[in-house]
Design a protein around this motif. Structure first.
Motif, short mmCIF file in Angstrom:
data_model
loop_
_atom_site.label_atom_id
_atom_site.label_comp_id
_atom_site.label_asym_id
_atom_site.label_seq_id
_atom_site.Cartn_x
_atom_site.Cartn_y
_atom_site.Cartn_z
N VAL A 201 44.12 31.67 43.49
CA VAL A 201 44.73 30.55 44.19
C VAL A 201 43.58 29.78 44.82
O VAL A 201 42.80 30.35 45.57
CB VAL A 201 45.72 31.04 45.27
N ASN A 202 43.48 28.51 44.51
CA ASN A 202 42.33 27.73 44.98
C ASN A 202 42.76 26.39 45.56
O ASN A 202 43.72 25.79 45.07
CB ASN A 202 41.37 27.42 43.81
N VAL A 203 42.04 25.91 46.56
CA VAL A 203 42.15 24.53 46.97
C VAL A 203 41.02 23.77 46.28
O VAL A 203 41.24 22.80 45.58
CB VAL A 203 42.07 24.37 48.51
N ILE B 102 37.67 26.93 49.81
CA ILE B 102 36.54 26.38 49.04
C ILE B 102 35.81 27.60 48.50
O ILE B 102 35.35 28.44 49.26
CB ILE B 102 35.60 25.54 49.91
N GLY B 103 35.72 27.73 47.18
CA GLY B 103 35.14 28.93 46.60
C GLY B 103 34.15 28.63 45.50
O GLY B 103 34.27 27.64 44.79
N LEU B 104 33.16 29.49 45.36
CA LEU B 104 32.15 29.33 44.32
C LEU B 104 31.65 30.70 43.91
O LEU B 104 31.21 31.48 44.76
CB LEU B 104 30.99 28.47 44.85
N LEU B 105 31.76 31.03 42.65
CA LEU B 105 31.21 32.27 42.09
C LEU B 105 31.70 33.52 42.83
O LEU B 105 30.90 34.36 43.23
CB LEU B 105 29.68 32.22 42.10
N ASN B 106 32.99 33.67 43.02
CA ASN B 106 33.52 34.85 43.71
C ASN B 106 34.56 35.56 42.85
O ASN B 106 35.75 35.50 43.12
CB ASN B 106 34.09 34.46 45.07
N PRO B 107 34.11 36.25 41.82
CA PRO B 107 35.05 36.90 40.91
C PRO B 107 35.64 38.19 41.48
O PRO B 107 35.05 38.85 42.33
CB PRO B 107 34.20 37.21 39.68
N ALA B 108 36.82 38.50 41.00
CA ALA B 108 37.44 39.81 41.24
C ALA B 108 37.78 40.35 39.87
O ALA B 108 38.53 39.73 39.12
CB ALA B 108 38.70 39.65 42.08
N PHE B 109 37.21 41.49 39.49
CA PHE B 109 37.46 42.00 38.15
C PHE B 109 37.33 43.51 38.09
O PHE B 109 36.69 44.13 38.95
CB PHE B 109 36.51 41.37 37.14
N GLY B 110 38.01 44.07 37.11
CA GLY B 110 37.85 45.48 36.80
C GLY B 110 38.60 46.45 37.70
O GLY B 110 38.39 47.64 37.62
N GLY B 111 39.45 45.99 38.57
CA GLY B 111 40.17 46.89 39.45
C GLY B 111 41.37 47.52 38.76
O GLY B 111 41.87 47.03 37.76
N THR B 112 41.86 48.60 39.33
CA THR B 112 43.05 49.28 38.80
C THR B 112 44.02 49.54 39.93
O THR B 112 43.63 50.06 40.97
CB THR B 112 42.66 50.62 38.15
N CYS B 113 45.28 49.17 39.72
CA CYS B 113 46.34 49.42 40.70
C CYS B 113 47.46 50.18 40.01
O CYS B 113 47.87 49.81 38.91
CB CYS B 113 46.90 48.11 41.24
#
Length: 109
Positions: free
Chosen positions: A39-41, A95-106
């Motif tokens: 979700v981004n502005v 405001i976001g730049l280069l902030n990935p979220a990856f590889g998690g498990t739920c």
């Protein structure tokens, strides 16, 4: 993956009478997954990917009414409710730049 499983096992036995020995079962299962979202502005290069979300839970009811003679005797009512929710591997930015979220498990079991 959201896997819903709702089951009911019930019986009424040896309950003579008016409205005697009734069994009512209403299992409810509503799995919800919200994974790998952003979700981004204002956002740039902030992906969410590669995560795994699993809901593998069930709602079940097992009951019986037996040897309950009479009027309105021996009634069984069961309403198990299961609402597992996964919310993971996501990013929320004003405001976001280069902030990935990856590889998690739920997992909800």
């Amino acid at each position: 993956m959201a896997a819903a499983d709702a089951g009911a096992q019930g019986s009424s036995a040896d309950s003579p009478g008016v409205l005697a020995g009734g069994t009512t079962q209403i299992p409810v299962n509503v799995p919800v997954n919200m994974c790998n979202g952003t979700v981004n502005v204002i956002g740039l290069l902030n992906p969410a990917f590669g995560g795994t979300c699993t809901n593998d839970a069930d709602a079940s009811a097992r009951g019986s009414s037996a040897d309950s003679p009479g009027v309105l005797a021996g009634g069984t009512t069961q309403i198990p409710v299961n609402v597992p929710v996964n919310m993971c591997n996501g990013t929320v930015n004003v405001i976001g730049l280069l902030n990935p979220a990856f590889g998690g498990t739920c997992t909800n079991n």
